[in-house]
Write an enzyme that holds these catalytic residues in place. Structure first.
Site, PDB file in Angstrom:
ATOM      1  N   THR A 116       0.815  -1.211   0.000  1.00  0.00           N
ATOM      2  CA  THR A 116       0.000   0.000   0.000  1.00  0.00           C
ATOM      3  C   THR A 116       0.849   1.261   0.000  1.00  0.00           C
ATOM      4  O   THR A 116       1.966   1.255   0.535  1.00  0.00           O
ATOM      5  CB  THR A 116      -0.903   0.002   1.260  1.00  0.00           C
ATOM      6  OG1 THR A 116      -1.438   1.308   1.456  1.00  0.00           O
ATOM      7  CG2 THR A 116      -0.135  -0.367   2.518  1.00  0.00           C
ATOM      8  N   TYR A 139      -1.663   0.169  10.320  1.00  0.00           N
ATOM      9  CA  TYR A 139      -1.968  -0.488   9.036  1.00  0.00           C
ATOM     10  C   TYR A 139      -0.737  -0.474   8.124  1.00  0.00           C
ATOM     11  O   TYR A 139      -0.287  -1.511   7.641  1.00  0.00           O
ATOM     12  CB  TYR A 139      -3.155   0.207   8.356  1.00  0.00           C
ATOM     13  CG  TYR A 139      -3.372  -0.241   6.933  1.00  0.00           C
ATOM     14  CD1 TYR A 139      -3.816  -1.528   6.646  1.00  0.00           C
ATOM     15  CD2 TYR A 139      -3.110   0.620   5.860  1.00  0.00           C
ATOM     16  CE1 TYR A 139      -3.993  -1.948   5.334  1.00  0.00           C
ATOM     17  CE2 TYR A 139      -3.287   0.209   4.548  1.00  0.00           C
ATOM     18  CZ  TYR A 139      -3.734  -1.080   4.283  1.00  0.00           C
ATOM     19  OH  TYR A 139      -3.898  -1.496   2.987  1.00  0.00           O
TER      20      TYR A 139
HETATM   21  N1  LIG Z   1      -8.792  -1.090  -1.437  1.00  0.00           N
HETATM   22  C1  LIG Z   1      -7.740  -0.307  -1.474  1.00  0.00           C
HETATM   23  O1  LIG Z   1      -7.834   0.877  -1.865  1.00  0.00           O
HETATM   24  C2  LIG Z   1      -6.386  -0.828  -1.073  1.00  0.00           C
HETATM   25  C3  LIG Z   1      -5.295   0.057  -1.097  1.00  0.00           C
HETATM   26  C4  LIG Z   1      -4.037  -0.411  -0.735  1.00  0.00           C
HETATM   27  C5  LIG Z   1      -3.863  -1.757  -0.394  1.00  0.00           C
HETATM   28  N2  LIG Z   1      -4.938  -2.578  -0.359  1.00  0.00           N
HETATM   29  C6  LIG Z   1      -4.696  -3.991   0.042  1.00  0.00           C
HETATM   30  O2  LIG Z   1      -5.316  -4.841  -0.890  1.00  0.00           O
HETATM   31  C7  LIG Z   1      -5.760  -6.041  -0.260  1.00  0.00           C
HETATM   32  C8  LIG Z   1      -7.194  -6.315  -0.673  1.00  0.00           C
HETATM   33  O3  LIG Z   1      -8.000  -5.200  -0.298  1.00  0.00           O
HETATM   34  P1  LIG Z   1      -9.544  -5.098  -0.658  1.00  0.00           P
HETATM   35  O4  LIG Z   1      -9.852  -3.674  -0.835  1.00  0.00           O
HETATM   36  O5  LIG Z   1      -9.856  -6.066  -1.735  1.00  0.00           O
HETATM   37  O6  LIG Z   1     -10.191  -5.550   0.728  1.00  0.00           O
HETATM   38  P2  LIG Z   1     -11.370  -6.579   1.026  1.00  0.00           P
HETATM   39  O7  LIG Z   1     -11.668  -6.440   2.483  1.00  0.00           O
HETATM   40  O8  LIG Z   1     -12.480  -6.420   0.061  1.00  0.00           O
HETATM   41  O9  LIG Z   1     -10.661  -7.972   0.749  1.00  0.00           O
HETATM   42  C9  LIG Z   1      -9.856  -8.642   1.704  1.00  0.00           C
HETATM   43  C10 LIG Z   1     -10.234 -10.113   1.641  1.00  0.00           C
HETATM   44  O10 LIG Z   1      -9.359 -10.844   2.503  1.00  0.00           O
HETATM   45  C11 LIG Z   1     -10.153 -11.742   3.297  1.00  0.00           C
HETATM   46  N3  LIG Z   1      -9.389 -11.986   4.514  1.00  0.00           N
HETATM   47  C12 LIG Z   1      -8.999 -11.083   5.452  1.00  0.00           C
HETATM   48  N4  LIG Z   1      -8.243 -11.676   6.379  1.00  0.00           N
HETATM   49  C13 LIG Z   1      -8.152 -12.986   6.033  1.00  0.00           C
HETATM   50  C14 LIG Z   1      -7.486 -14.106   6.588  1.00  0.00           C
HETATM   51  N5  LIG Z   1      -6.779 -14.026   7.723  1.00  0.00           N
HETATM   52  N6  LIG Z   1      -7.593 -15.292   5.956  1.00  0.00           N
HETATM   53  C15 LIG Z   1      -8.325 -15.412   4.823  1.00  0.00           C
HETATM   54  N7  LIG Z   1      -8.958 -14.389   4.246  1.00  0.00           N
HETATM   55  C16 LIG Z   1      -8.875 -13.189   4.851  1.00  0.00           C
HETATM   56  C17 LIG Z   1     -11.463 -11.025   3.492  1.00  0.00           C
HETATM   57  O11 LIG Z   1     -12.541 -11.874   3.829  1.00  0.00           O
HETATM   58  C18 LIG Z   1     -11.653 -10.368   2.125  1.00  0.00           C
HETATM   59  O12 LIG Z   1     -12.309 -11.231   1.226  1.00  0.00           O
HETATM   60  C19 LIG Z   1      -5.573  -5.825   1.236  1.00  0.00           C
HETATM   61  O13 LIG Z   1      -4.439  -6.536   1.655  1.00  0.00           O
HETATM   62  C20 LIG Z   1      -5.350  -4.331   1.365  1.00  0.00           C
HETATM   63  O14 LIG Z   1      -4.512  -4.013   2.444  1.00  0.00           O
HETATM   64  C21 LIG Z   1      -6.190  -2.164  -0.684  1.00  0.00           C
END
Ligand SMILES: NC(=O)c1ccc[n+]([C@@H]2O[C@H](COP(=O)([O-])OP(=O)(O)OC[C@H]3O[C@@H](n4cnc5c(N)ncnc54)[C@H](O)[C@@H]3O)[C@@H](O)[C@H]2O)c1
Length: 346
Positions: free
Chosen positions: A121, A145
């Protein structure tokens, strides 16, 4: 690419993971999704992917999974993503984003899986000295985070370095993708963000446009920016999903470990974003002006030179109207589906 390369996608039931799973399948990869459904949805996983409900921190389960499936790469999305929550509950974030990632990486490494893609991120940069931010700039995250993600980057870096030093055959290699602000939905209208209690600006604005929120707050209107509100770099989720496929192809082509920014290299202010959502939704939801939030950098934009050079990746949907329009259409679809199902799908 040759066929039947099996990829483990963690968090594949979540927002970015579900879009990427579709892209990986379309590119010919076989996909095994592992998700504990904490914030993801079973319905979001493409039916051609194999779905396993499990926690990535469950070492015994994940070890067994590597034995049972012929996995040759991991794309690791699973994690918690809400910055203010990480401030109030750091254990939760270090446990899931650092410790569970440690377990997964260890398990993959011991199973001989040498290709790893990690969802990092822009939060690892903290408050940048200058924008656009380069991957070589200082990392100094200002919340748990960002720190919980940076720790995982460090483990990946050290592991790849150790294998180089030890001249290991098939050394461990990774691509850490540092996402900026991910937004938008599949352009065919069939998939989008359904994260419960999302805090992302475009998602929140689309919810307001659909009547699910009374108002949207702007945090800080006195920054030294074009209209006083913060500027962020929004990347369409479809472009980001394509970047993962390119990163995976790169690792299968023996590419070296690398950290890459994922953004368009230009920003929009909060006000511009809200105006655009109002315009595409033909809605005039109420916008209120609040105080600045501590730790919000005025401007955050990616220098995306490296990803373009290393992966040959180029944005296809770098258009705020396209991003907001797809997000709004998806939000409407989600509401209609929830209504038809008689329950809230988020
Ligand atoms: N959305 C953004 O703008 C953004 C920006 C920077 C980084 N990210 C990173 O991208 C990744 C995905 O983000 P997203 O927006 O799709 O979030 P999201 O919450 O939609 O997806 C995360 C998924 O991981 C699953 N999950 C969480 N912990 C788990 C575990 N211990 N075991 C199994 N499954 C687990 C959740 O059920 C969910 O389906 C994350 O790691 C987040 O930090 C997202």
């Amino acid at each position: 690419m040759t066929t039947h390369k099996t990829v483990l996608v963690t968090g594949g039931a979540g927002y970015i993971g579900s879009h990427t799973t579709r892209h990986l399948l379309a590119a010919g990869y076989d996909v095994v999704v592992v998700d504990n459904l904490y914030s993801g949805h079973r319905w979001a996983v493409a039916p051609q992917a194999q779905f396993i409900e499990a926690d990535v921190g469950d070492r015994a389960r994940i070890d067994a999974l590597f034995k049972e499936h012929n996995i040759s790469a991991v794309v690791h999305f699973a994690g918690h993503i809400v910055v203010p929550e990480s401030v109030s509950d750091p254990f939760k974030y270090y446990r899931n984003n650092s410790l569970a990632s440690f377990n997964l990486i260890h398990s993959a490494y011991q199973a001989g899986v040498s290709r790893f893609i990690f969802s990092s991120t822009a939060a690892v940069y903290g408050i940048p000295h200058s924008v656009p931010v380069k991957e070589s700039d200082d990392t100094s995250p200002i919340n748990p985070y960002g720190r919980s993600k940076l720790i995982t980057e460090w483990l990946l870096r050290d592991l790849a370095h150790a294998d180089q030093l030890n001249k290991k055959q098939s050394p461990f290699r990774y691509v850490a993708l540092r996402y900026f602000n991910v937004a938008g939905a599949a352009l065919d209208g069939t998939l989008g963000q359904a994260t419960p209690e999302a805090t992302h600006l475009i998602k929140v604005a689309c919810e307001a446009a659909c009547g699910l929120r009374d108002q949207v707050a702007i945090f800080g209107t006195d920054y030294a920016t074009v209209d006083g509100t913060c500027i962020r770099d929004y990347i369409h989720v479809e472009d980001l999903a394509a970047a993962h496929v390119a990163a995976l192809d790169y690792l299968y082509d023996d590419g070296e470990a690398v950290i890459l920014n994922c953004g368009y290299g230009r920003g929009y202010s909060v006000r511009e974003v809200l105006n655009t959502v109002q315009q595409v939704s033909n809605s005039d939801f109420s916008i209120i002006e609040s105080d600045r939030r501590p730790g919000d950098p005025p401007e955050l934009m990616a220098d995306n030179t490296r990803i373009q050079e290393v992966l040959g990746w180029h944005p296809q949907h770098d258009d705020l109207v396209v991003i907001c329009d797809s997000a709004f259409k998806w939000e409407k679809t989600l509401r209609q589906r929830s209504k038809a199902a008689g329950s809230d799908l988020v």
